[in-house]
Design a protein around this motif. Structure first.
Motif, short mmCIF file in Angstrom:
data_model
loop_
_atom_site.label_atom_id
_atom_site.label_comp_id
_atom_site.label_asym_id
_atom_site.label_seq_id
_atom_site.Cartn_x
_atom_site.Cartn_y
_atom_site.Cartn_z
N GLY A 63 0.84 -1.16 0.00
CA GLY A 63 0.06 -0.11 -0.10
C GLY A 63 0.92 1.16 -0.02
N GLU A 64 0.14 2.36 -0.04
CA GLU A 64 0.83 3.68 0.06
C GLU A 64 0.38 4.42 1.12
N ALA A 65 1.36 5.31 1.65
CA ALA A 65 0.71 6.21 2.89
C ALA A 65 -0.20 7.45 2.43
N THR A 66 -0.51 7.53 1.16
CA THR A 66 -1.42 8.35 0.81
C THR A 66 -2.51 7.57 -0.25
N ALA A 67 -3.68 8.26 -0.16
CA ALA A 67 -4.85 7.72 -0.97
C ALA A 67 -5.86 8.87 -1.43
N ALA A 68 -6.49 8.62 -2.60
CA ALA A 68 -7.34 9.56 -3.16
C ALA A 68 -8.75 8.77 -3.34
N PHE A 69 -10.05 9.54 -3.05
CA PHE A 69 -11.05 9.08 -3.37
C PHE A 69 -11.83 10.14 -4.24
N ASP A 70 -12.56 9.79 -5.25
CA ASP A 70 -13.11 10.98 -6.09
C ASP A 70 -14.28 11.58 -5.09
N ARG A 71 -15.08 10.72 -4.44
CA ARG A 71 -15.99 11.34 -3.65
C ARG A 71 -16.48 10.20 -2.69
N ILE A 72 -16.85 10.88 -1.67
CA ILE A 72 -17.64 9.98 -0.41
C ILE A 72 -19.01 10.52 -0.15
N GLU A 73 -20.15 9.72 -0.34
CA GLU A 73 -21.23 10.46 -0.31
C GLU A 73 -21.75 10.79 1.06
N GLY A 74 -22.61 11.65 1.34
CA GLY A 74 -23.17 11.99 2.48
C GLY A 74 -23.52 10.73 3.20
N ASP A 75 -23.05 10.72 4.41
CA ASP A 75 -23.37 9.34 5.46
C ASP A 75 -22.59 8.17 4.88
N GLY A 76 -21.89 8.37 4.17
CA GLY A 76 -20.85 7.29 3.54
C GLY A 76 -19.53 7.33 4.01
N SER A 77 -18.69 6.06 3.71
CA SER A 77 -17.62 6.01 4.26
C SER A 77 -16.42 5.44 3.45
N ALA A 78 -15.31 5.52 3.58
CA ALA A 78 -14.21 4.77 2.66
C ALA A 78 -13.05 4.36 3.51
N LYS A 79 -12.53 3.23 3.00
CA LYS A 79 -11.17 2.65 3.77
C LYS A 79 -9.97 2.59 3.26
N HIS A 80 -8.81 2.53 3.83
CA HIS A 80 -7.61 2.39 3.18
C HIS A 80 -6.83 1.87 4.10
N THR A 81 -5.81 0.66 3.58
CA THR A 81 -5.09 -0.06 4.47
C THR A 81 -3.50 -0.06 4.01
N VAL A 82 -2.59 -0.09 4.75
CA VAL A 82 -1.40 -0.29 4.46
C VAL A 82 -0.57 -1.29 5.61
N VAL A 83 0.49 -1.89 5.05
CA VAL A 83 1.11 -2.80 5.88
C VAL A 83 2.60 -2.28 5.99
N LEU A 84 3.10 -2.27 6.97
CA LEU A 84 4.41 -1.75 7.51
C LEU A 84 5.20 -2.93 8.24
N ARG A 85 6.71 -2.75 8.36
CA ARG A 85 7.33 -3.57 8.94
C ARG A 85 8.29 -2.43 9.91
N PRO A 86 8.29 -2.72 11.16
CA PRO A 86 9.36 -1.96 11.93
C PRO A 86 10.81 -2.36 11.80
N LEU A 87 11.76 -1.62 11.77
CA LEU A 87 12.88 -1.61 11.54
C LEU A 87 13.91 -1.61 12.69
N LYS A 88 13.47 -1.09 13.58
CA LYS A 88 14.31 -0.84 14.71
C LYS A 88 13.34 -0.67 16.10
N GLU A 89 13.84 -1.10 17.25
CA GLU A 89 13.16 -0.84 18.55
C GLU A 89 13.21 0.61 18.83
#
Length: 208
Positions: A110-136
């Motif tokens: 995935g990407e740390a940015t996302a774009a949606f053309d429109r979100i209807e009234g009383d509507g929703s949108a979802k975006h997910t990303v997967v990351l991996r920690p490199l250090k504590e």
């Protein structure tokens, strides 16, 4: 005498005729004004509806932890962004912008940015990303930024107030530990639960 009578009759006739003409003219003017007011009302009605419309974006940013709120070096985790339009009109050109420190986290999917053309009234949108920690360490999970407009992009004016911004929620400070430290912390918790379970079994079963 007859001439004077005829003159008075003619004068009354002309006065009556003038009154009738004036009455018809006044009626026509009133009808024109009524039609004009109706036309203005029809033109203003959509504006009133638009003024009554509302657009408001609220957003949630959440890290999907395991059994404990810890991240592990080298172990992937998922971040979910949920955007909700709490208004009754569409939001247009919705953009989500987040950032993760490249030295501390690797973006796996995935990407740390996302774009949606429109979100209807009383509507929703979802975006997910997967990351991996490199250090504590302890890291600040910052809020993501959201921008959107209340009108379609091709009708939006950059100087107008249709452009709006919002921020997501945040998990705050997040701790990343090594796999050994994670096992130590979760292992001690597991052992404690095993002891509790064993003692509970003894109480339930009791001596035979």
């Amino acid at each position: 005498g007859n001439a004077a009578t005829m003159a008075r009759g003619a004068r009354f006739f002309l006065m009556a005729l003038a009154g009738i003409v004036a009455m018809h003219a006044a009626r026509a003017q009133v009808e024109d004004e009524v039609e004009e007011d109706a036309a203005v009302f029809e033109e203003e009605d959509p504006i009133d509806e638009e003024a009554a419309a509302s657009v408001f974006i609220a957003a949630n940013k959440a890290i999907e932890f395991g059994d404990v709120p810890l991240l592990v070096v080298g172990k992937e985790f998922t971040v979910t962004y949920e955007l909700f339009n709490l208004g009754n009109a569409p939001a247009y050109g919705v953009e989500l912008m987040d950032s993760w420190d490249d030295a501390s986290f690797e973006l796996v999917k995935g990407e740390a940015t996302a774009a949606f053309d429109r979100i209807e009234g009383d509507g929703s949108a979802k975006h997910t990303v997967v990351l991996r920690p490199l250090k504590e360490g302890v890291f600040d999970c910052t809020r993501a930024n959201i921008t959107y407009t209340t009108v379609p992009e091709d009708q939006a004016d950059e100087d107008a107030a249709e452009y709006r911004e919002a921020l997501t929620s945040t998990d705050g400070l997040v701790q990343v530990v090594t796999a050994a430290e994670y096992r130590r912390r979760t292992g001690s918790t597991t052992n404690e639960w095993l002891v509790v379970a064993a003692l509970s079994a003894l109480v339930v079963v009791g001596p035979m």
